[in-house]
Design an enzyme around this catalytic site. Structure first.
Site, PDB file in Angstrom:
ATOM      1  N   GLU A   1       0.846  -1.198   0.000  1.00 38.94           N
ATOM      2  CA  GLU A   1       0.000   0.000   0.000  1.00 38.94           C
ATOM      3  C   GLU A   1       0.879   1.245   0.000  1.00 38.94           C
ATOM      4  O   GLU A   1       1.780   1.382   0.828  1.00 38.94           O
ATOM      5  CB  GLU A   1      -0.931  -0.007   1.207  1.00 38.94           C
ATOM      6  CG  GLU A   1      -1.911  -1.180   1.193  1.00 38.94           C
ATOM      7  CD  GLU A   1      -3.033  -1.012   2.205  1.00 38.94           C
ATOM      8  OE1 GLU A   1      -2.945  -0.105   3.061  1.00 38.94           O
ATOM      9  OE2 GLU A   1      -3.999  -1.798   2.131  1.00 38.94           O
TER      10      GLU A   1
ATOM     11  N   ARG B   1      -1.549 -10.865   2.770  1.00 38.41           N
ATOM     12  CA  ARG B   1      -2.698 -11.748   2.538  1.00 38.41           C
ATOM     13  C   ARG B   1      -3.391 -11.315   1.256  1.00 38.41           C
ATOM     14  O   ARG B   1      -3.007 -10.326   0.627  1.00 38.41           O
ATOM     15  CB  ARG B   1      -3.690 -11.633   3.710  1.00 38.41           C
ATOM     16  CG  ARG B   1      -4.098 -10.186   3.972  1.00 38.41           C
ATOM     17  CD  ARG B   1      -5.182 -10.055   5.005  1.00 38.41           C
ATOM     18  NE  ARG B   1      -5.358  -8.702   5.481  1.00 38.41           N
ATOM     19  CZ  ARG B   1      -5.979  -7.733   4.831  1.00 38.41           C
ATOM     20  NH1 ARG B   1      -6.485  -7.959   3.627  1.00 38.41           N
ATOM     21  NH2 ARG B   1      -6.103  -6.521   5.346  1.00 38.41           N
TER      22      ARG B   1
END
Length: 564
Positions: A275, A297
């Protein structure tokens, strides 16, 4: 290939994993709490095992019960989905100790990314750009204040061990700093058992852009391009899309290379998301994006990446976990079109998005296909409980370009019918059609900035139809009754009712509607309102009427006569 997978999760992600397993011929095992004994993911699985009471802390978060269920079922692998135990290194270790393949990252990689401060130190070492800030161990308040002043106001306080916006505070000046640190520490300690904080420069106009990565056991790393997740409420994503609007190819390449470098820095194996936060005060620029965090994940929003790349990311996870190499090299991964996802929740936008629990009296989606995908973990008749995240579905649209994808998604939302719980369906459609969103003028403050524009009241035609229903067109009152009091959700409406021209004239709060030709047939209410034929889907339960039309729904009940 893996033979049998236990899915240590519930809801839509469990169902989504099962669809890929079924296609690949891999058997599936569901686990369920007492509250989920009849849930859709349990019905879909080849077998299912109960793991305890409804609260997640007594069931889905109990590692020993998950491992015992895997042993009982004979599963050779465990897929954690997202949330719950998906980023718990001790769960990955417990799977390995039990001889189970963990379809996720190695424990060391999970730990490396679990603490924001340590993760950012690793990224700095790998030459991945990070937001200017302080990530050190000295937690003395005076030292933290000095660091904040050196960085320059405004700053953002974050929990070292956190996520999801917990322990996060914006501070604009030194006078507010002490109280903000104290509040952030309390919240972080309660949520994560760790009250340490870090400080970063607060970007005034940020966009949240993330890159999907995959790595195999040989050390090969690829990225599957970016997703824009800037449309957020309280730091929670609402609408996601791929690729990011306005992203130039040279910046896409720079972000992809930075994401791959981040993965290599920690010995990554499997699926993950890097991110980034981009400062867009001067537009998207390759020198203005910064590492924010890594999610070790599969992400909720992975379907938009699948849509624009044509790849099944769960299949990639299964193959890599089984020791296979990456399915494709970087040069063979291509972008095609544009995809947008909206998260459909059981929540009430009119009451500050309060979660709404109850039985789904009506749940209808447009058919999949033609660039439309529905990922859900519930069906009509199921219940949304207060124990878990109140997501009803993810609605994903794909088109040749952004405009086509947005229109396809908004049209699909208009066709969704939800009754029994409140939903954010019309709010999502309103966001998609907002002028600034359509033009790609977005950042993480979009929903707050346009809060007034995005408010959506119940249409007068729907209120008039409900009044007519209760005034004798299908309700329990006699046709000769006069004024009524309707309860619409939490709001009480006093409605004046006057018999005119074989129909009714209803008036309330400055609005007037003339209603004739009211008919109720099974689950449909039709009426002529101010000369226009209006048709609503209806559902009845416990004396309440739910009306649905154009993606919007409302609950009505007859409170009492206005004369009483």
């Amino acid at each position: 290939m893996i033979r049998k997978v236990l899915i240590a999760n519930r809801g839509e992600i469990a169902c989504r994993i099962m669809r890929t397993c079924r296609r690949l011929g891999v058997a599936t095992v569901a686990v369920y709490s007492d509250a989920d004994a009849g849930a859709l993911h349990v019905r879909m699985a080849d077998e299912a095992i109960g793991i305890g009471p409804a609260p997640a802390r007594d069931s889905y978060l109990v590692i020993e019960r998950i491992i015992a269920a895997a042993g009982k079922s004979g599963a050779d692998a465990v897929h954690p989905g997202y949330g719950f135990l998906s980023e718990r290194a001790e769960f990955a270790e417990a799977c390995a100790a039990a001889g189970l393949i963990f379809i996720g990252l190695p424990p060391a990689a999970i730990r490396a990314m679990g603490l924001k401060s340590a993760a950012k130190a690793l990224m700095i070492g790998a030459a991945v750009p990070v937001v200017p800030g302080y990530h050190g161990d000295n937690q003395d308040e005076a030292h933290l204040l000095g660091q904040a002043e050196a960085i320059g106001w405004p700053i953002l306080i974050k929990a070292v061990a956190g996520g999801g916006g917990k322990g996060m505070r914006r501070v604009d000046d030194a006078a507010a700093f002490a109280a903000a640190v104290d509040g952030a520490r309390r919240e972080a300690a309660a949520a994560f058992g760790d009250d340490r904080v870090l400080i970063e420069k607060y970007l005034v106009r940020p966009r949240h852009i993330e890159v999907q990565i995959f790595a195999d056991a040989s050390g090969e790393v690829v990225h599957l391009f970016e997703r824009d997740c800037s449309i957020q409420r309280r730091h929670q994503k609402v609408i996601e899309e791929a690729p990011a609007p306005g992203m130039a190819e040279h910046m896409r390449r720079a972000m992809g290379e930075a994401a791959a470098a981040a993965a290599r820095a920690i010995g990554y194996v499997g699926a993950g998301t890097i991110e980034f936060i981009a400062d867009v005060t001067e537009g998207l620029r390759p020198d203005r994006f910064y590492f924010m965090e890594m999610n070790t994940r599969l992400q909720v929003e992975h379907p938009v990446t699948e849509a624009v790349t044509g790849q099944d990311l769960v299949e990639w996870q299964l193959r890599i976990a089984a020791g296979e190499p990456l399915p494709l090299p970087q040069e063979r991964i291509a972008l095609s079109g544009h995809a947008v996802e909206a998260r459909l929740y059981a929540e009430d936008p009119a009451r500050n998005f309060m979660p709404s629990a109850g039985q789904l009296l009506r749940l209808s989606f447009p058919d999949d296909g033609e660039g439309l995908r529905i990922d859900t973990g519930v069906a009509e008749g199921d219940s949304v409980t207060p124990y878990y995240d109140p997501m009803i579905a993810k609605v994903i649209a794909h088109g040749p370009d952004r405009a086509a994808a947005l229109e396809r998604l908004a049209t699909a939302l208009d066709a969704i019918e939800v009754a029994g719980v409140q939903s954010n369906t019309p709010f999502l459609a309103r966001v998609l059609r907002h002028r600034d969103f359509v033009h790609g003028d977005i950042d993480t403050a979009f929903l707050d900035r346009h809060a007034i524009d995005l408010k959506l009241g119940t249409p007068g035609t729907m209120i008039a139809a409900a009044a007519a229903f209760f005034q004798g067109g299908g309700g329990s009152r006699s046709a000769g009754s006069n004024d009524i009091m309707l309860r619409m959700g939490a709001q009480a409406l006093e409605i004046s009712a006057e018999r005119v021209d074989n129909g009714w004239r209803f008036a309330w709060e400055g609005e007037t509607r003339h209603v004739t030709d009211v008919e109720v047939q099974r689950d449909v209410l039709s009426a002529t309102i101010d000369g226009m034929i209006c048709v609503f889907r209806l559902a009845l339960a416990n004396g309440a009427l739910w009306l649905m039309k154009g993606g919007q729904s409302a609950k009505f009940a007859l409170a009492k006569s206005a004369e009483q």
